[in-house]
Design a protein around this motif. Structure first.
Motif, short mmCIF file in Angstrom:
data_model
loop_
_atom_site.label_atom_id
_atom_site.label_comp_id
_atom_site.label_asym_id
_atom_site.label_seq_id
_atom_site.Cartn_x
_atom_site.Cartn_y
_atom_site.Cartn_z
N GLY A 48 0.82 -1.21 0.00
CA GLY A 48 0.00 0.00 0.00
C GLY A 48 0.85 1.26 0.00
O GLY A 48 0.54 2.23 -0.69
N ALA A 49 1.91 1.27 0.78
CA ALA A 49 2.79 2.43 0.83
C ALA A 49 3.49 2.66 -0.51
O ALA A 49 3.57 3.81 -0.98
N VAL A 50 3.95 1.59 -1.13
CA VAL A 50 4.59 1.73 -2.44
C VAL A 50 3.59 2.24 -3.47
O VAL A 50 3.89 3.16 -4.25
N TRP A 51 2.38 1.68 -3.47
CA TRP A 51 1.35 2.11 -4.41
C TRP A 51 1.01 3.59 -4.19
O TRP A 51 0.88 4.36 -5.16
N TYR A 52 0.89 4.02 -2.92
CA TYR A 52 0.58 5.41 -2.61
C TYR A 52 1.65 6.35 -3.16
O TYR A 52 1.34 7.36 -3.80
N HIS A 53 2.91 6.03 -2.93
CA HIS A 53 3.99 6.91 -3.39
C HIS A 53 4.09 6.94 -4.92
O HIS A 53 4.40 7.99 -5.49
N LEU A 54 3.84 5.82 -5.57
CA LEU A 54 3.84 5.82 -7.03
C LEU A 54 2.71 6.69 -7.58
O LEU A 54 2.92 7.48 -8.49
N ARG A 55 1.52 6.54 -7.01
CA ARG A 55 0.39 7.35 -7.47
C ARG A 55 0.62 8.83 -7.17
O ARG A 55 0.27 9.70 -7.96
N LYS A 56 1.21 9.13 -6.02
CA LYS A 56 1.50 10.52 -5.67
C LYS A 56 2.45 11.14 -6.68
O LYS A 56 2.26 12.28 -7.11
N GLY A 57 3.48 10.39 -7.07
CA GLY A 57 4.42 10.88 -8.08
C GLY A 57 3.74 11.11 -9.42
O GLY A 57 4.02 12.10 -10.11
N GLU A 58 2.84 10.20 -9.81
CA GLU A 58 2.12 10.37 -11.07
C GLU A 58 1.24 11.62 -11.03
O GLU A 58 1.18 12.37 -12.00
N ARG A 59 0.53 11.82 -9.91
CA ARG A 59 -0.33 13.01 -9.79
C ARG A 59 0.49 14.30 -9.81
O ARG A 59 0.09 15.28 -10.42
N GLU A 60 1.65 14.28 -9.14
CA GLU A 60 2.50 15.47 -9.12
C GLU A 60 3.04 15.77 -10.51
O GLU A 60 3.07 16.93 -10.93
N THR A 61 3.42 14.74 -11.24
CA THR A 61 3.91 14.93 -12.60
C THR A 61 2.81 15.50 -13.50
O THR A 61 3.05 16.41 -14.30
N GLU A 62 1.60 14.98 -13.34
CA GLU A 62 0.48 15.48 -14.13
C GLU A 62 0.17 16.94 -13.78
O GLU A 62 -0.11 17.75 -14.67
N LEU A 63 0.25 17.29 -12.50
CA LEU A 63 0.01 18.67 -12.09
C LEU A 63 1.06 19.60 -12.68
O LEU A 63 0.72 20.67 -13.21
N VAL A 64 2.32 19.22 -12.62
CA VAL A 64 3.39 20.05 -13.19
C VAL A 64 3.20 20.21 -14.69
O VAL A 64 3.36 21.31 -15.23
N ARG A 65 2.83 19.15 -15.36
CA ARG A 65 2.59 19.21 -16.81
C ARG A 65 1.44 20.20 -17.12
O ARG A 65 1.54 21.01 -18.03
N ASP A 66 0.37 20.14 -16.33
CA ASP A 66 -0.75 21.06 -16.54
C ASP A 66 -0.34 22.51 -16.26
O ASP A 66 -0.74 23.42 -16.99
N LEU A 67 0.46 22.71 -15.20
CA LEU A 67 0.90 24.07 -14.88
C LEU A 67 1.83 24.62 -15.96
O LEU A 67 1.77 25.80 -16.31
N LEU A 68 2.70 23.77 -16.50
CA LEU A 68 3.57 24.21 -17.60
C LEU A 68 2.73 24.54 -18.84
O LEU A 68 3.02 25.50 -19.55
N HIS A 69 1.70 23.76 -19.08
CA HIS A 69 0.82 24.01 -20.22
C HIS A 69 0.09 25.35 -20.06
O HIS A 69 -0.19 26.03 -21.03
N GLN A 70 -0.18 25.72 -18.80
CA GLN A 70 -0.83 27.01 -18.52
C GLN A 70 0.15 28.18 -18.65
O GLN A 70 -0.27 29.33 -18.63
N GLY A 71 1.43 27.90 -18.72
CA GLY A 71 2.42 28.95 -18.87
C GLY A 71 2.96 29.49 -17.56
O GLY A 71 3.46 30.61 -17.51
N ARG A 72 2.86 28.72 -16.50
CA ARG A 72 3.36 29.18 -15.19
C ARG A 72 4.88 29.11 -15.15
O ARG A 72 5.51 28.31 -15.83
N SER A 73 5.49 29.97 -14.34
CA SER A 73 6.95 29.98 -14.21
C SER A 73 7.39 28.87 -13.26
O SER A 73 6.59 28.30 -12.52
#
Length: 100
Positions: A48-73
């Protein structure tokens, strides 16, 4: 093959516990159940801990990708992704007061 293994295991168990009384066999079963339960809980918790950290990394990567797409610094993204906790903010305020 499975039947042979089951018979040899049953024979081993009988040989191992032949000198035990019924109470001792019962206590041994309780201990074995406890050990198996502890191993199962530990394994499930680690998975469960491994799955949580993997999913957290995926969500963070997706968030950064969306913020870059929005043009954030990069600074804005850093503040959003890793906001400072209360202690960090208090420490920064303290350092700013000393500089001023």
């Amino acid at each position: 093959m499975t039947l042979v293994f089951a018979q040899s295991t049953a024979g081993f168990w009988h040989t191992l516990t032949s000198d035990f009384s019924h109470q001792e066999k019962f206590a041994l079963c309780i201990v074995l159940i406890g050990c198996v339960t502890a191993i199962a809980i530990t394994t499930i918790s680690l998975c469960g801990a491994v799955w949580y950290h993997l999913r957290k990394g995926e969500r963070e990567t997706e968030l950064v990708r969306d913020l870059l797409h929005q043009g954030r610094s990069a600074e804005e993204i850093e503040k959003i992704v890793r906001p400072a906790d209360g202690w960090s903010r208090a420490w920064e305020r303290c350092l700013r007061k000393k500089e001023a």
